[in-house]
Design a protein around this motif. Structure first.
Motif, PDB file in Angstrom:
ATOM      1  N   MET A 100      46.548  19.271 -52.294  1.00  0.00           N
ATOM      2  CA  MET A 100      46.347  19.574 -50.880  1.00  0.00           C
ATOM      3  C   MET A 100      44.870  19.766 -50.557  1.00  0.00           C
ATOM      4  SD  MET A 100      49.449  22.226 -50.103  1.00  0.00           S
ATOM      5  CE  MET A 100      48.851  22.569 -48.472  1.00  0.00           C
ATOM      6  N   ILE A 101      44.487  19.340 -49.379  1.00  0.00           N
ATOM      7  CA  ILE A 101      43.127  19.549 -48.892  1.00  0.00           C
ATOM      8  C   ILE A 101      42.870  21.044 -48.795  1.00  0.00           C
ATOM      9  CG2 ILE A 101      41.697  19.298 -46.821  1.00  0.00           C
ATOM     10  CD1 ILE A 101      43.149  16.592 -46.421  1.00  0.00           C
ATOM     11  N   PHE A 102      41.644  21.459 -49.130  1.00  0.00           N
ATOM     12  CA  PHE A 102      41.307  22.877 -49.021  1.00  0.00           C
ATOM     13  C   PHE A 102      39.868  23.035 -48.555  1.00  0.00           C
ATOM     14  CE2 PHE A 102      40.136  21.778 -53.361  1.00  0.00           C
ATOM     15  CZ  PHE A 102      38.915  22.403 -53.539  1.00  0.00           C
ATOM     16  N   ILE A 103      39.565  24.240 -48.089  1.00  0.00           N
ATOM     17  CA  ILE A 103      38.196  24.594 -47.707  1.00  0.00           C
ATOM     18  C   ILE A 103      37.734  25.729 -48.600  1.00  0.00           C
ATOM     19  CG2 ILE A 103      38.281  23.780 -45.325  1.00  0.00           C
ATOM     20  CD1 ILE A 103      38.911  26.643 -44.445  1.00  0.00           C
ATOM     21  N   CYS A 104      36.417  25.797 -48.843  1.00  0.00           N
ATOM     22  CA  CYS A 104      35.872  26.884 -49.645  1.00  0.00           C
ATOM     23  C   CYS A 104      34.380  27.027 -49.356  1.00  0.00           C
ATOM     24  CB  CYS A 104      36.112  26.657 -51.138  1.00  0.00           C
ATOM     25  SG  CYS A 104      35.193  25.273 -51.833  1.00  0.00           S
ATOM     26  N   GLU A 105      33.829  28.131 -49.818  1.00  0.00           N
ATOM     27  CA  GLU A 105      32.402  28.401 -49.684  1.00  0.00           C
ATOM     28  C   GLU A 105      31.799  28.569 -51.070  1.00  0.00           C
ATOM     29  OE1 GLU A 105      31.764  30.798 -45.614  1.00  0.00           O
ATOM     30  OE2 GLU A 105      32.902  31.905 -47.114  1.00  0.00           O
ATOM     31  N   THR A 106      30.603  28.007 -51.272  1.00  0.00           N
ATOM     32  CA  THR A 106      29.883  28.163 -52.528  1.00  0.00           C
ATOM     33  C   THR A 106      28.458  28.616 -52.204  1.00  0.00           C
ATOM     34  OG1 THR A 106      29.165  25.843 -52.542  1.00  0.00           O
ATOM     35  CG2 THR A 106      31.212  26.357 -53.703  1.00  0.00           C
ATOM     36  N   ASN A 118      27.159  27.190 -48.813  1.00  0.00           N
ATOM     37  CA  ASN A 118      27.640  25.859 -48.444  1.00  0.00           C
ATOM     38  C   ASN A 118      29.112  26.020 -48.103  1.00  0.00           C
ATOM     39  OD1 ASN A 118      25.412  24.085 -48.866  1.00  0.00           O
ATOM     40  ND2 ASN A 118      25.681  24.347 -51.064  1.00  0.00           N
ATOM     41  N   ARG A 119      29.549  25.342 -47.083  1.00  0.00           N
ATOM     42  CA  ARG A 119      30.961  25.341 -46.723  1.00  0.00           C
ATOM     43  C   ARG A 119      31.468  23.911 -46.911  1.00  0.00           C
ATOM     44  NH1 ARG A 119      28.200  28.762 -43.572  1.00  0.00           N
ATOM     45  NH2 ARG A 119      28.990  30.892 -43.453  1.00  0.00           N
ATOM     46  N   TRP A 120      32.622  23.806 -47.556  1.00  0.00           N
ATOM     47  CA  TRP A 120      33.138  22.498 -47.938  1.00  0.00           C
ATOM     48  C   TRP A 120      34.568  22.312 -47.467  1.00  0.00           C
ATOM     49  CZ3 TRP A 120      29.552  19.468 -50.057  1.00  0.00           C
ATOM     50  CH2 TRP A 120      28.485  20.059 -50.751  1.00  0.00           C
ATOM     51  N   ILE A 121      34.927  21.067 -47.172  1.00  0.00           N
ATOM     52  CA  ILE A 121      36.321  20.665 -47.069  1.00  0.00           C
ATOM     53  C   ILE A 121      36.511  19.646 -48.185  1.00  0.00           C
ATOM     54  CG2 ILE A 121      35.876  18.925 -45.269  1.00  0.00           C
ATOM     55  CD1 ILE A 121      38.832  19.832 -44.299  1.00  0.00           C
TER      56      ILE A 121
END
Length: 164
Positions: A100-106, A118-121
């Motif tokens: 599943m597609i997800f979002i996260c921050e690094t 950084n914010r990612w999808i």
């Protein structure tokens, strides 16, 4: 969903679209879904009367593998009452979420967020990621309810994906 994210990123667009007055989507009889790429999900769609009606594998300019339309006569469960409960064990959350597609921050500097985030999808099935703004991140999280990896993540989480 993946096509929607690709579209927002400037990626592939639908080869053609009918006006709303003629669109099966607007009449409630069609959906666009990436589930057709998952054999188990596609079998469930078919069992419930849905068919891919815009497949043109030999003509990529017309091919819409994500498009499905509902045919009541093919629905094996139409007018069948719902059961009182599942008779088999449900999948674990991990099995359901693996692709599943997800979002996260690094962290930008790789180890803490003093320099920013950084914010990612990320799309595990496609092996891709896209850097997004805080506003987009909030939209995906709050409005679209995209799965979010909670807390600040290691860059290793996103390093396995190709950046769009």
């Amino acid at each position: 969903m993946r096509r929607g994210i690709a579209y927002l990123a400037g990626g592939p667009k639908a080869p053609y679209a009918l006006p709303a007055s003629k669109s099966v989507h607007c009449q409630g009889g069609a959906v666009d879904s990436d589930d057709w790429h998952n054999a188990r999900a596609a079998a469930i769609w078919r069992e419930n009367g849905w068919r891919q009606t815009a497949r043109f594998p030999n003509d990529p300019k017309k091919d819409e593998p994500w498009h499905g339309e509902y045919f009541p006569a093919l629905d094996q469960h139409r007018n069948t009452p719902a059961s009182s409960g599942a008779s088999t064990a449900p999948q674990t959350q991990q099995e359901e979420d693996d692709d599943m597609i997800f979002i996260c921050e690094t962290p930008i500097n790789g180890h803490n967020d003093a320099a920013g985030r950084n914010r990612w999808i990320c799309d595990p099935a496609a092996g891709t990621k896209r850097n997004i703004s805080g506003e987009e991140y909030d939209f995906y999280r709050k409005d679209l309810k995209v799965r979010e990896l909670q807390g600040l993540q290691s860059p290793a989480i996103t390093n396995r994906y190709v950046q769009l």
